[in-house]
Design an enzyme around this catalytic site. Structure first.
Site, PDB file in Angstrom:
ATOM      1  N   CYS A   1     -14.585  13.326   9.354  1.00 28.46           N
ATOM      2  CA  CYS A   1     -14.500  13.642   7.895  1.00 28.46           C
ATOM      3  C   CYS A   1     -14.782  14.917   7.927  1.00 28.46           C
ATOM      4  O   CYS A   1     -15.742  15.759   8.464  1.00 28.46           O
ATOM      5  CB  CYS A   1     -15.721  12.988   7.159  1.00 28.46           C
ATOM      6  SG  CYS A   1     -15.887  13.728   5.533  1.00 28.46           S
TER       7      CYS A   1
ATOM      8  N   HIS B   1      -4.604  -4.139  -2.432  1.00 28.93           N
ATOM      9  CA  HIS B   1      -4.957  -3.641  -0.945  1.00 28.93           C
ATOM     10  C   HIS B   1      -5.082  -2.239  -0.807  1.00 28.93           C
ATOM     11  O   HIS B   1      -5.281  -1.680   0.472  1.00 28.93           O
ATOM     12  CB  HIS B   1      -4.010  -4.316  -0.097  1.00 28.93           C
ATOM     13  CG  HIS B   1      -3.944  -5.657  -0.212  1.00 28.93           C
ATOM     14  ND1 HIS B   1      -2.999  -6.597   0.289  1.00 28.93           N
ATOM     15  CD2 HIS B   1      -5.095  -6.725  -0.693  1.00 28.93           C
ATOM     16  CE1 HIS B   1      -3.320  -7.738   0.221  1.00 28.93           C
ATOM     17  NE2 HIS B   1      -4.525  -8.063  -0.304  1.00 28.93           N
TER      18      HIS B   1
ATOM     19  N   CYS C   1     -19.352   9.017   3.660  1.00 27.86           N
ATOM     20  CA  CYS C   1     -19.875   9.843   2.199  1.00 27.86           C
ATOM     21  C   CYS C   1     -18.780   9.538   1.262  1.00 27.86           C
ATOM     22  O   CYS C   1     -18.894   9.935   0.174  1.00 27.86           O
ATOM     23  CB  CYS C   1     -19.880  11.391   2.776  1.00 27.86           C
ATOM     24  SG  CYS C   1     -18.400  12.145   2.827  1.00 27.86           S
TER      25      CYS C   1
ATOM     26  N   VAL D   1       0.789  -1.298  -0.250  1.00 24.75           N
ATOM     27  CA  VAL D   1       0.113  -0.225  -0.070  1.00 24.75           C
ATOM     28  C   VAL D   1       0.945   1.301  -0.067  1.00 24.75           C
ATOM     29  O   VAL D   1       0.405   2.282   0.274  1.00 24.75           O
ATOM     30  CB  VAL D   1      -0.888  -0.153   1.266  1.00 24.75           C
ATOM     31  CG1 VAL D   1      -1.932  -1.144   0.951  1.00 24.75           C
ATOM     32  CG2 VAL D   1      -0.177  -0.080   2.586  1.00 24.75           C
TER      33      VAL D   1
ATOM     34  N   CYS E   1      14.926  -9.412  -2.986  1.00 28.89           N
ATOM     35  CA  CYS E   1      14.273  -8.958  -4.373  1.00 28.89           C
ATOM     36  C   CYS E   1      15.196  -8.170  -5.229  1.00 28.89           C
ATOM     37  O   CYS E   1      15.392  -8.444  -6.400  1.00 28.89           O
ATOM     38  CB  CYS E   1      13.014  -8.154  -4.003  1.00 28.89           C
ATOM     39  SG  CYS E   1      11.873  -9.101  -3.134  1.00 28.89           S
TER      40      CYS E   1
ATOM     41  N   ASN F   1      11.255 -15.282  -3.221  1.00 33.06           N
ATOM     42  CA  ASN F   1      11.186 -14.886  -1.743  1.00 33.06           C
ATOM     43  C   ASN F   1      12.099 -15.397  -0.936  1.00 33.06           C
ATOM     44  O   ASN F   1      12.635 -16.654  -1.149  1.00 33.06           O
ATOM     45  CB  ASN F   1       9.547 -15.339  -1.533  1.00 33.06           C
ATOM     46  CG  ASN F   1       9.097 -14.870  -0.153  1.00 33.06           C
ATOM     47  OD1 ASN F   1       8.842 -13.668  -0.001  1.00 33.06           O
ATOM     48  ND2 ASN F   1       8.865 -15.816   0.475  1.00 33.06           N
ATOM     49  N   LEU F   2      12.299 -14.722   0.116  1.00 36.25           N
ATOM     50  CA  LEU F   2      13.219 -15.275   1.180  1.00 36.25           C
ATOM     51  C   LEU F   2      12.226 -16.256   2.170  1.00 36.25           C
ATOM     52  O   LEU F   2      11.566 -15.628   2.951  1.00 36.25           O
ATOM     53  CB  LEU F   2      13.964 -14.305   2.220  1.00 36.25           C
ATOM     54  CG  LEU F   2      15.035 -13.518   1.535  1.00 36.25           C
ATOM     55  CD1 LEU F   2      15.322 -12.166   1.966  1.00 36.25           C
ATOM     56  CD2 LEU F   2      16.186 -14.309   1.214  1.00 36.25           C
TER      57      LEU F   2
END
Length: 268
Positions: free
Chosen positions: A176, A117, A128, A101, A260, A242-243
């Site tokens: 908000c 995500h 709203c 994200v 990576c 991937n580790l």
């Protein structure tokens, strides 16, 4: 040798579908959630149901997030992000679907990105649907909670911070600015469903791919794992960087256990 195999895999396919996870951003200073066995390293993150139902949970979340955002909001792309942007620029990547994200893929120059995500740099009203940039919301959090601004804490995944043993009851969470409703980061919390249109669009793109590349994800979360399952059903070869173990190890044509940025360095 495995990195040479990865280079051959990537260069041997013209229409890669790329799925990335937290391991892509650890070198940018954003911690990941899981260890090499795919287990939680620490307490799992807040669940959607608790955030919505409990005022105390929201105070705790936003207090920790106010401290954590200071580092998270300053994070810069690393060589893994730049390598994947280069892959797209070369015309080898159809879509980059990220579970992160942090928007670091976009910052590195990737264009065809789907934030599965959501994105932490926006805050959305649950009443709203008005959105606010996180930087503006951060300013308001700091203004209303001046006594908290001097606190520092260890960084945790996704802009969280280690603030245990604090009394959050006095922390003020702004409503908000449009309607006074409950504000939530524009991200999918644990226990919350990923928007169906995002999943459908990504599945359509996957159906046009000739291979799948997973970068920095244990795939323990179903929202990401489902795309690997779908690729396997379609007979699309899958490679992963991937580790540690992934939930899809038995479905992979190739696995590289490396950081990576190191595994993808051939793209730079």
């Amino acid at each position: 040798m495995a990195n040479d195999d990865l280079k051959a895999f990537v260069e041997g396919h013209q229409r890669l579908f790329v799925l990335t996870g937290a391991g892509c951003s650890t070198n940018s200073g954003i911690p990941d959630y899981r260890d090499a066995d795919g287990s939680w390293k620490r307490t799992p993150p807040v669940r959607f149901q608790a955030f919505v139902a409990e005022d105390a949970t929201r105070r705790r979340y936003w207090a920790r997030s106010m401290i954590g955002w200071r580092r998270f909001g300053q994070a810069k792309p690393n060589d893994a992000h730049h390598a994947l942007a280069r892959l797209e620029a070369r015309g080898h990547s159809r879509m980059l679907l990220t579970q992160n994200v942090d928007r670091l893929h976009q910052a590195a120059g990737s264009r065809e990105v789907v934030d599965l995500h959501g994105r932490l740099d926006l805050v959305r009203c649950m009443a709203c649907s008005a959105t606010l940039r996180r930087a503006e919301f951060q300013h308001e959090l700091s203004r209303l909670n001046a006594a908290w601004t001097d606190l520092d804490a260890a960084a945790l995944p996704d802009g969280d911070a280690e603030l245990d043993h604090q009394d959050f009851s006095s922390f003020v969470v702004p409503g908000c600015p449009s309607c006074g409703g409950m504000m939530k980061p524009d991200v999918v919390f644990f226990g919350e469903a990923v928007p169906k249109d995002k999943v459908a669009g990504a599945m359509e793109s996957l159906g046009q791919a000739d291979a799948m590349l997973v970068v920095g994800s244990s795939l323990m979360v179903y929202s990401g794992f489902r795309f690997v399952q779908a690729a396997a059903k379609l007979g699309i070869p899958i490679a992963a960087v991937n580790l540690g173990r992934t939930r899809a190890d038995e479905l992979l044509a190739l696995k590289v256990e490396d950081r990576c940025e190191a595994a993808l360095s051939f793209l730079l």
